[in-house]
Write an enzyme that holds these catalytic residues in place. Structure first.
Site, PDB file in Angstrom:
ATOM      1  N   SER A  51      -9.720  -3.818  -0.142  1.00 56.97           N
ATOM      2  CA  SER A  51      -8.359  -3.797   0.421  1.00 56.97           C
ATOM      3  C   SER A  51      -8.250  -3.086   1.763  1.00 56.97           C
ATOM      4  O   SER A  51      -7.218  -3.212   2.433  1.00 56.97           O
ATOM      5  CB  SER A  51      -7.385  -3.179  -0.577  1.00 56.97           C
ATOM      6  OG  SER A  51      -7.124  -4.107  -1.604  1.00 56.97           O
ATOM      7  N   LYS A  97      -7.041  -5.074   4.723  1.00 54.49           N
ATOM      8  CA  LYS A  97      -5.630  -5.266   5.077  1.00 54.49           C
ATOM      9  C   LYS A  97      -5.232  -4.498   6.333  1.00 54.49           C
ATOM     10  O   LYS A  97      -4.314  -4.912   7.035  1.00 54.49           O
ATOM     11  CB  LYS A  97      -4.733  -4.892   3.899  1.00 54.49           C
ATOM     12  CG  LYS A  97      -4.889  -5.811   2.705  1.00 54.49           C
ATOM     13  CD  LYS A  97      -4.028  -5.341   1.539  1.00 54.49           C
ATOM     14  CE  LYS A  97      -4.175  -6.249   0.363  1.00 54.49           C
ATOM     15  NZ  LYS A  97      -4.924  -5.641  -0.717  1.00 54.49           N
ATOM     16  N   SER A 127      -0.599  -2.470  -1.769  1.00 51.57           N
ATOM     17  CA  SER A 127      -1.805  -3.284  -1.588  1.00 51.57           C
ATOM     18  C   SER A 127      -1.540  -4.737  -1.979  1.00 51.57           C
ATOM     19  O   SER A 127      -2.322  -5.369  -2.675  1.00 51.57           O
ATOM     20  CB  SER A 127      -2.979  -2.706  -2.386  1.00 51.57           C
ATOM     21  OG  SER A 127      -4.188  -3.262  -1.937  1.00 51.57           O
TER      22      SER A 127
END
Length: 176
Positions: free
Chosen positions: A6, A9, A63
């Site tokens: 993640s 991102k 997230s």
């Protein structure tokens, strides 16, 4: 070689902000059909109208893989200059741009496959590249603001979404 998961991102936000303004609105659409079932989510629904800034909050606080894919599809369509492009094709264009930008920076140990970092053996980076990307992303004022926000409420035309930062170090009730 490491898998950024993640953390991807952060770079998605940075690349998207090269093509979209924070106050620009995006309607959640077919990108939501591409989100893996076991994904972390911001709980977007088809037809939700959000600003790019709200999508970045939804992507970085809880997230939200759904927010990452909606944002990437919107930016990918702009990069391609093709508004009716399918979400899958638009995300492919966007991820291609992520890879173009890392290559232009000389980050040869990084390759992206998705805008949110769902595991794929071909989605990788190195600690050195990750440090460079993190420093670059955190130098952007909006991204820096978002990642240091403990909680956020997105007010949409038809409902509100409440997101809590998944970083336990920012939560007052956390043992950390």
């Amino acid at each position: 070689r490491i898998y950024p998961a993640s953390i991807t991102k952060l770079f998605t936000a940075l690349v998207a902000l090269k093509y979209l303004t924070p106050d620009q609105t995006v309607t959640a659409g077919d990108a939501l059909y591409t989100v893996p079932n076991d994904s972390s989510r911001a709980f977007l629904q088809i037809g939700d109208v959000l600003t790019v800034e709200q999508l970045i909050y939804g992507m970085l606080l809880p997230s939200g893989n759904d927010a990452a894919r909606v944002l990437a599809a919107a930016a990918g369509r702009i990069i391609a200059g093709n508004e009716p492009l399918s979400a899958r094709d638009a995300m492919e264009v966007f991820v291609g741009e992520m890879n173009n930008q890392t290559a232009a920076m000389g980050l040869t140990a990084t390759h992206f496959v998705t805008p949110e970092g769902v595991h794929n053996s071909e989605h990788y980076t190195s600690m050195a590249d990750l440090l460079t990307l993190a420093q670059l992303c955190l130098s952007h004022p909006l991204i820096s603001q978002v990642v240091s926000t403990p909680q956020y409420t997105a007010t949409l035309p038809n409902r509100q979404l409440y997101w809590k930062n998944s970083n336990m170090h920012l939560q007052g009730d956390s043992p950390y």
